[in-house]
Enzyme design. Structure first.
Site, PDB file in Angstrom:
ATOM      1  N   LYS A 225       0.813  -1.213   0.000  1.00  0.00           N
ATOM      2  CA  LYS A 225       0.000   0.000   0.000  1.00  0.00           C
ATOM      3  C   LYS A 225       0.852   1.270   0.000  1.00  0.00           C
ATOM      4  O   LYS A 225       2.056   1.245   0.263  1.00  0.00           O
ATOM      5  CB  LYS A 225      -0.999  -0.039   1.155  1.00  0.00           C
ATOM      6  N   ARG A 259      -2.765 -10.264   5.367  1.00  0.00           N
ATOM      7  CA  ARG A 259      -3.268 -10.428   3.990  1.00  0.00           C
ATOM      8  C   ARG A 259      -2.249  -9.807   3.041  1.00  0.00           C
ATOM      9  O   ARG A 259      -2.030  -8.601   3.066  1.00  0.00           O
ATOM     10  CB  ARG A 259      -4.624  -9.747   3.867  1.00  0.00           C
TER      11      ARG A 259
END
Length: 277
Positions: A225, A259
């Site tokens: 991210k 994740r």
């Protein structure tokens, strides 16, 4: 908190954590790997490789939730995910999670073998979703998001980002219980990158231990991210090593599931982390 995550047909032990959830986006437009797994056979092969690499769960998604992404209809989402689930039936021995906020997609995916609903809207986006979860008895992952993927990064704002999200997740946990979802079927996710600034994301990660005080397993979804590029000082940098650094930090703080896109490096890093603690 239970030492297992109950998925209805089986349970995942949380004794040796974090478990690694492999991300399998069957979309043309996901922020990091859009288009790579759009062909169903490619996606099937990647899922099987993730299992061989040590993933505990495969998270299959057919709609991008990156900032400002365009929503897709039920039929298109089903066309992306169901052939993959059908192709994995009988080949995959680890559970599949369906990453969707649509109850029709969730139900069809469960019929095709999925054992977890992973909903970025916290089971709030579709009024029928909680009913599907209750009726099918699968595991659920309830995430926090401020706004929608189309609006969440406009101007994220919190008075106290940690406590507001902690309170939201606690409230959603209690609501799920009231709706008939068993306590040991629920997992909670603070939603890194979903309606948060880079600073919010880092603050949440620094407070992983606080979120581990919630009455359900904690999932952290930080992989690749934007805040990683921000910390590295290079938006174009390869974010694999940065993702691993965060995975180890949240593992040390007690997170139960991570994740990630890169399963093998994560599994290997966690093995050495546990061996050298």
């Amino acid at each position: 908190m239970s030492k297992t995550w109950n998925l209805g047909t089986r349970s995942l032990s949380l004794e040796q954590t974090p478990l690694v959830m492999g991300i399998l986006n069957t979309t043309p437009d996901s922020f990091s790997d859009g288009g790579k797994h759009f062909d169903p056979q490619v996606a099937i092969d990647v899922a099987l490789q993730m299992q061989a690499d040590g993933a505990a769960i495969i998270d299959v998604g057919g709609e991008s939730t990156r900032p400002y992404s365009d929503p897709v209809g039920v039929d298109e989402e089903l066309q992306r995910v169901i052939p993959v689930l059908d192709g994995l039936r009988g080949q995959l021995s680890i559970p599949i999670s369906i990453d969707t906020s649509k109850s029709q997609v969730a139900r069809a995916a469960i019929d095709a073998g999925a054992e977890i609903i992973n909903d970025v809207t916290g089971l709030e986006g579709d009024p029928e979703m909680a009913g599907v979860a209750t009726a099918t008895g699968v595991g659920v992952c309830v995430m926090h998001m401020q706004g929608t993927p189309q609006t969440m990064q406009d101007q994220p704002s919190y008075a106290n980002v940690v406590e507001e999200i902690y309170d939201y997740l606690m409230q959603r946990y209690q609501t799920c219980r009231q709706l008939g979802i068993q306590a040991d079927r629920i997992c909670l996710d603070p939603g890194i990158g979903f309606g948060k600034t880079h600073e919010h994301n880092l603050t949440l990660l620094q407070n992983t231990k606080r979120f581990c005080q919630l009455p359900a397993p904690l999932l952290i979804g930080h992989s690749r991210k934007g805040f990683i590029g921000k910390v590295l000082g290079d938006k174009q940098a390869d974010r694999t090593a940065g993702t691993l650094g965060v995975s180890l930090a949240v593992a040390a703080a007690g997170a139960h599931v991570v994740r990630v896109h890169d399963v093998k490096p994560t599994v290997d890093a966690l093995k050495l982390f546990q061996a050298s603690r």
